[in-house]
Design an enzyme around this catalytic site. Structure first.
Site, PDB file in Angstrom:
ATOM      1  N   ASP A 181     -26.124  20.199   2.845  1.00 52.70           N
ATOM      2  CA  ASP A 181     -26.126  19.154   3.317  1.00 52.70           C
ATOM      3  C   ASP A 181     -24.965  18.865   4.108  1.00 52.70           C
ATOM      4  O   ASP A 181     -24.546  19.630   4.787  1.00 52.70           O
ATOM      5  CB  ASP A 181     -26.658  18.029   2.518  1.00 52.70           C
ATOM      6  CG  ASP A 181     -27.386  16.840   2.915  1.00 52.70           C
ATOM      7  OD1 ASP A 181     -26.831  16.059   3.656  1.00 52.70           O
ATOM      8  OD2 ASP A 181     -28.554  16.771   3.030  1.00 52.70           O
ATOM      9  N   HIS A 236     -25.022  11.098   3.542  1.00 56.45           N
ATOM     10  CA  HIS A 236     -26.217  11.924   3.256  1.00 56.45           C
ATOM     11  C   HIS A 236     -25.943  13.027   2.194  1.00 56.45           C
ATOM     12  O   HIS A 236     -26.803  12.854   1.113  1.00 56.45           O
ATOM     13  CB  HIS A 236     -27.000  12.477   4.522  1.00 56.45           C
ATOM     14  CG  HIS A 236     -28.171  13.128   4.541  1.00 56.45           C
ATOM     15  ND1 HIS A 236     -28.580  14.094   3.992  1.00 56.45           N
ATOM     16  CD2 HIS A 236     -29.301  12.205   5.127  1.00 56.45           C
ATOM     17  CE1 HIS A 236     -30.077  14.174   3.988  1.00 56.45           C
ATOM     18  NE2 HIS A 236     -30.613  12.967   4.648  1.00 56.45           N
ATOM     19  N   SER A 567     -35.804  12.974   2.538  1.00 56.32           N
ATOM     20  CA  SER A 567     -34.500  13.726   2.186  1.00 56.32           C
ATOM     21  C   SER A 567     -34.101  13.328   0.740  1.00 56.32           C
ATOM     22  O   SER A 567     -33.770  13.696  -0.055  1.00 56.32           O
ATOM     23  CB  SER A 567     -33.311  13.152   3.097  1.00 56.32           C
ATOM     24  OG  SER A 567     -33.438  13.833   4.346  1.00 56.32           O
TER      25      SER A 567
END
Length: 777
Positions: A181, A236, A567
């Protein structure tokens, strides 16, 4: 499988390999053999395989250069067994001779060891054309760019401290979850090493962060970008990593809401972070070459599970970076969990469709951060708002809808210019979601015009999926589309509409959960329609997890945020896989996946079928096998296992060439036989039935009671029949395998083009369910 056959290179004596390699060096690679001026650049001896020192950020002076992913064929059956410097030298030999020596090292972006036989390099179209003429070059394609797609969600999934699966699996102790990520936030309490044991001896990775940031929890942190660090400047990656395996953090909250103990699904598992996405001025970018490099590093480091919350447009599996790299992972027993994307609710919108991936969609959880719109007629409509204005008086105020007054869509979206000639001072303003301005900006426009509060109405396509993460600048509530229609009807029914907003804080026990989130991408599988996708859904709406910085002005290091997306769903399943792998180390990735799918739930908390964002019963292309139930997956009774070589006749059956299958398998394969894609030993059935009958077989492995008997039940509409032979399975030992056949027959020429049902094997203790989707053509 009985009808599977294929040919691989035979075992060759080592002396012959040595002679053959010399011949190949002089015949296949003339740039080595015949140019005395060329000596191949080599990476520093301390450099790890898979990550070339130039990195993705290497840029040549020529602006027309582009990064290409190059697949090659080497004269070795297992090239990844070569010393890395030798493998790297072979890759360099494919670069065109026209590239100046001084540029060769900066042109080579990544040399891969495990995920593909090949490399990534910065090349011009002319150079690619020249290189493609060399023997051994299979393909060279421009790289694609991928896109990125919790205090309560573990409880919602059935986890409780000191009991059940958490206790039995020791909270994932000893498992290593690799997260690919945007990096990680070191020193966040979610990544504390307190209580986490030392890494297992199989771990060979490293942590490229300051030594104080690395511990028994965060054992690995790598970047695939030259000159960068694994630190997360986007958020994220931090968020999804803490969902998968964050340590316990008490008092976690955002704006004093959703207060509780934050925990990852496998809180005592180790985390290895691979930064494959980089923050830019326009957002995070995730190059294909970096994703390949990250998975390559993770395989070499010794991870047990890969969690990938990144997607790109679907492609045939041989040209899909995640599919190809993940196959290398599952060959080594590594479980791979992937988000399917946030392009729902449109059909056929999902990514990550390969059958060896767990393709994860998103659901809601039974927690709301509630703000209720009270109308002047006494009707109360529940919405959500992260920022709770608890001192806002529950007084009815004038309610206005600019879209209703003007009939103009931009006014309904609350664009700034539409407040110039309409007085909203002291009013509650109704705004539609949509347009080119964000939710918070809509509220800012209302506030600047003198409005006191705002009611946001979902777009029709989003239904009742309400994001609660917006921190509104004025008292606000966000309601679903149907409820918004109710409010608009009320406004038009009275000359003096009124409304108030009541802030009720965090509310638990929303019995309509889980619902399939509107944004969750949908099937069917566009690359291989004979494999039913998505596989499963998990919590992905309004999930609280770690964040790099404070969004509410607090000074504590325990900073959290609430986000929604597939996600967020993906790492819930990644953590679950780690727990199952702890308890069942001999299970293959396919067996773990089967256990999750055949025990998933099709019912919500009210005991009725799971619905979509419009409160309509969800179909298999929405939710796959259903919502994950980790405790049930731990003891599934039967599993549908698939070994890596079982995919060969399946891939051949897709019509892929020998070369294309070899790219996926990472070795030379010849398609001497093929099977229909629906014949793969998958835990579900996806059938196209033009007329007549079709028969498919499945093999189940007994992982439950040694002596057990299962009887079959088939539920299908009357337009299709499914006859199972045998209809009873008698097992006498653990790990015994039995095979059954299912003959599907079309019974009518009319009716729906798509029918669905399920096949269930039941014993006195277990229920093993497989979804069935039949397309009538």
């Amino acid at each position: 499988m009985d009808n599977m056959s294929y040919r691989m290179l035979p075992n060759i004596p080592s002396i012959f390999i040595f002679i053959l390699s010399l011949i190949c060096m002089f015949s296949l690679y003339p740039s080595i053999a015949f140019d005395p001026k060329i000596s191949l650049p080599r990476s520093d001896s301390s450099e790890e395989p898979g990550l070339h020192s130039s990195g993705v950020s290497a840029v040549a002076n020529n602006t027309h250069l582009q990064t290409y992913i190059v697949h090659v064929k080497l004269p070795y059956d297992k090239p990844n067994s070569l010393p890395f410097q030798e493998l790297e030298s072979l890759y360099y030999s494919f670069l065109p001779l026209t590239i100046p020596y001084s540029q060769r090292q900066t042109r080579m972006v990544h040399c891969y060891r495990y995920v593909i036989t090949g490399f990534a390099a910065r090349l011009s179209p002319e150079e690619v054309k020249s290189m493609s003429k060399k023997d051994g070059v299979l393909s060279a394609t421009p790289e694609k760019f991928l896109s990125l797609q919790t205090t309560h969600s573990p409880t919602f999934m059935g986890f409780q401290q000191n009991t059940g699966l958490w206790r039995d699996a020791n909270y994932g102790r000893g498992m290593i979850i690799g997260v690919l990520d945007t990096g990680v936030t070191p020193n966040h309490p979610s990544f504390s090493g307190v209580g986490v044991p030392t890494p297992p001896t199989r771990w060979t990775g490293r942590c490229d962060l300051p030594s104080t940031a690395c511990n028994n929890k965060l054992i690995g942190a790598r970047t695939t970008f030259a000159g960068d660090t694994p630190a997360d400047t986007n958020g994220h990656g931090t968020h999804v990593a803490s969902i998968a395996a964050g340590n316990l953090v008490s008092g976690a909250n955002v704006f004093a809401q959703a207060i509780g103990t934050a925990s990852g699904i496998a809180p005592l598992a180790h985390l290895a972070i691979y930064k494959v996405c980089q923050q830019t001025a326009t957002g995070a970018t995730c190059p294909e070459n970096a994703m390949l490099a990250g998975i390559d590093l993770a395989i070499g480091d010794g991870v047990d599970v890969l969690s990938i919350s990144v997607v790109f447009d679907p492609n045939p599996f041989y040209s899909d970076a995640i599919a190809v790299a993940a196959f290398a992972a599952i060959q080594r027993g590594i479980f791979v969990s992937c988000a399917i994307g946030n392009r729902g609710p449109q059909g056929a919108s999902m990514s990550n469709q390969a059958p060896w991936l767990l393709s994860v969609g998103a659901s809601s959880i039974n927690r709301n951060i509630r703000a209720t719109a009270m109308l002047g007629n006494g009707v109360q409509i529940n919405g959500e708002s992260l920022l709770q204005y608890n001192n806002f008086p529950p007084t009815l105020l004038p309610l206005i809808y600019l879209g209703g007054i003007t009939g103009v869509q931009e006014a309904a979206w609350c664009y700034r210019q539409w407040f110039t000639n309409i007085n909203v001072r002291g009013m509650v303003v109704l705004c539609d979601d949509g347009g080119t301005i964000g939710l918070v900006e809509k509220g800012q426009n209302v506030r600047d015009a003198g409005g006191f509060a705002m009611i946001l109405v979902n777009q029709q396509i989003k239904g009742d999926t309400i994001p609660a993460e917006a921190a509104h600048v004025l008292p606000a509530t966000h309601v679903g589309y149907r409820d918004g229609t109710t409010i608009k009807t009320y406004i038009s029914s009275t000359p003096s509409p009124q409304a108030a907003i009541l802030f009720r804080g965090t509310v638990y026990g929303v019995n309509s959960a889980p619902e399939v989130a509107s944004f969750s991408s949908r099937g069917p599988n566009t690359i291989s329609p004979g494999i039913l996708k998505p596989d499963i859904i998990g919590p992905g709406t309004n999930i609280l997890a770690a964040w790099p910085f404070s969004i509410d002005g607090t000074t504590t290091r325990a900073t959290f945020n609430i986000l929604s997306g597939t996600s967020m769903a993906c790492p819930h399943l990644s953590g679950t896989a780690a727990l199952l792998k702890t308890l069942h180390p001999s299970w293959s990735p396919a067996a773990i996946k089967s256990a999750m799918m055949t025990t998933a739930s099709l019912l919500n908390a009210n005991g009725i079928p799971i619905t979509d964002q419009n409160k309509q019963e969800a179909n298999w292309f929405d939710l796959g096998a259903g919502h994950v139930i980790p405790s049930s997956a731990n003891n599934p009774g039967l599993v549908y296992d698939i070994q890596p070589d079982d995919y060969i006749p399946y891939l051949c059956g897709l019509g892929y060439t020998n070369q294309q299958v070899s790219i996926i398998l990472h070795r030379t394969v010849s398609c001497s036989s093929a099977i229909p894609e629906a014949q793969l030993n998958y835990p579900t059935f996806s059938i196209t039935l033009p007329s007549g009958s079709q028969t498919y077989t499945r093999t189940v492995t007994n992982v439950g009671d040694a002596s057990s008997t299962y009887n079959v039940i088939v539920n299908l509409p009357s337009s299709v029949s499914a006859v199972v032979t045998p209809s009873r399975l008698d097992f006498t030992r653990v790990n015994q395998q039995l095979t059954y056949g299912v003959t599907f027959t079309r019974l009518t020429s009319t009716g729906p083009a798509l029918v669905r049902g399920y096949l269930t094997w039941t014993s006195s203790r277990y229920v093993v369910r497989s979804q069935i989707s039949v397309t009538l053509t």
